[in-house]
Design a protein around this motif. Structure first.
Motif, short mmCIF file in Angstrom:
data_model
loop_
_atom_site.label_atom_id
_atom_site.label_comp_id
_atom_site.label_asym_id
_atom_site.label_seq_id
_atom_site.Cartn_x
_atom_site.Cartn_y
_atom_site.Cartn_z
N ASP A 99 41.14 41.75 46.61
CA ASP A 99 42.20 41.19 45.77
C ASP A 99 42.19 39.67 45.72
O ASP A 99 42.87 39.06 44.90
N ILE A 100 41.44 39.05 46.63
CA ILE A 100 41.45 37.59 46.77
C ILE A 100 40.01 37.08 46.73
O ILE A 100 39.06 37.87 46.70
N PHE A 101 39.86 35.77 46.75
CA PHE A 101 38.54 35.17 46.98
C PHE A 101 38.68 34.22 48.17
O PHE A 101 39.67 33.49 48.29
N ILE A 102 37.70 34.26 49.05
CA ILE A 102 37.69 33.40 50.24
C ILE A 102 36.44 32.52 50.22
O ILE A 102 35.32 33.02 50.04
N THR A 103 36.65 31.23 50.40
CA THR A 103 35.54 30.31 50.57
C THR A 103 35.90 29.36 51.71
O THR A 103 36.90 29.57 52.41
N LYS A 144 54.96 33.96 40.97
CA LYS A 144 53.93 33.69 39.95
C LYS A 144 53.75 34.89 39.03
O LYS A 144 53.54 34.74 37.83
N ARG A 145 53.83 36.08 39.62
CA ARG A 145 53.66 37.31 38.85
C ARG A 145 54.78 37.43 37.81
O ARG A 145 54.53 37.77 36.65
N LYS A 146 56.00 37.13 38.22
CA LYS A 146 57.12 37.20 37.29
C LYS A 146 57.01 36.14 36.20
O LYS A 146 57.34 36.37 35.04
N GLN A 147 56.53 34.95 36.59
CA GLN A 147 56.42 33.85 35.64
C GLN A 147 55.38 34.14 34.56
O GLN A 147 55.52 33.74 33.41
N THR A 148 54.32 34.82 34.94
CA THR A 148 53.20 35.01 34.01
C THR A 148 53.02 36.46 33.56
O THR A 148 52.10 36.75 32.79
N ASN A 149 53.90 37.37 34.08
CA ASN A 149 53.80 38.78 33.72
C ASN A 149 52.39 39.32 33.93
O ASN A 149 51.84 40.05 33.11
N LEU A 150 51.80 38.95 35.08
CA LEU A 150 50.42 39.37 35.37
C LEU A 150 50.35 40.79 35.86
O LEU A 150 49.31 41.43 35.84
N GLY A 151 51.48 41.32 36.36
CA GLY A 151 51.40 42.63 37.02
C GLY A 151 50.71 42.47 38.34
O GLY A 151 50.75 41.42 38.96
N ASP A 152 50.04 43.50 38.79
CA ASP A 152 49.34 43.45 40.08
C ASP A 152 48.16 42.51 40.00
O ASP A 152 47.44 42.49 39.02
N PHE A 153 47.94 41.76 41.11
CA PHE A 153 46.75 40.92 41.18
C PHE A 153 45.53 41.78 41.42
O PHE A 153 45.59 42.77 42.09
N SER A 160 36.98 38.72 44.92
CA SER A 160 37.00 38.81 43.46
C SER A 160 36.96 37.43 42.83
O SER A 160 37.81 36.58 43.10
N LYS A 161 35.98 37.21 41.96
CA LYS A 161 35.90 35.91 41.28
C LYS A 161 36.97 35.75 40.21
O LYS A 161 37.15 34.66 39.67
#
Length: 198
Positions: free
Chosen positions: A76-80, A189-198, A32-33
């Motif tokens: 859910d991630i990006f791999i390079t 990081k999720r708690k810090q930014t309230n992003l919810g699920d990645f 995912s970009k």
């Protein structure tokens, strides 16, 4: 510059003549970009060069299992990789090759703005945090700054090392422990930014 523009620019990259002569294609990355978690490996191998996808061989199967152990998937991630083209005979990337791909990786990170970077093995770890010795660095949390924003970096052992070890169960446990560290960083990081699920 957008993600797609960067990908297109490097699709026909000619910066490393030897790599250009030997590659089948540039392996830009997959996933995912918009991912908040960026995995960075070393260089494409034979399978990756053929299929155009990082970590699609045996190492990729181990990586998939490790991701699943913390409820993540490739989507859910990006791999390079540190470099985008397969070195001849799967040799290690040379310093000049890593340098030639430096701007591309910096620009990718700048575009994606990940919250967490996972460096797989020594080459990626040295490239991102300037340190080597993956056995002593693995599973530790480092901080780096990108565009004046703090990013957490977690180095991990390359799955190929596990395969070369003859599938040493102790090493596999270490790798699972390191992935649990990744999960804990994601949760913070999720708690810090309230992003919810990645």
């Amino acid at each position: 510059m957008t993600f797609e523009q960067l990908k297109e620019e490097y699709r026909t990259c000619q910066r490393c003549p030897i790599l250009c002569q030997n590659r089948t294609q540039v392996v830009f990355g997959s996933g995912s970009k918009q991912a908040e978690v960026l995995f960075i490996g070393e260089a494409p191998g034979a399978n990756e060069d053929k299929n155009g996808v990082p970590f699609c061989g045996m190492s990729g199967k181990i990586l998939d299992e490790l991701l699943a152990s913390i409820n993540l998937a490739r989507e859910d991630i990006f791999i390079t990789n540190t470099i985008l083209c397969r070195p001849p005979d799967n040799r290690n990337p040379q310093k000049e090759e890593v340098q030639n791909c430096r701007e591309r990786l910096d620009r990718l990170i700048g575009i994606m703005r990940p919250k967490v970077i996972v460096t797989i093995g020594n080459f990626a770890t040295e490239r991102i945090i300037g340190k080597t010795g993956i056995k002593s660095l693995r599973g530790k949390i480092f901080k780096t700054s990108i565009d004046q924003k703090e990013v957490s970096v977690v180095p991990v052992i390359h799955p190929a090392s596990y395969l070369y070890s003859g599938r040493n169960p102790e090493m596999l446990q270490q790798m699972k422990d390191d992935f649990r560290t990744i999960a804990s960083v994601i949760n913070v990081k999720r708690k810090q930014t309230n992003l919810g699920d990645f």
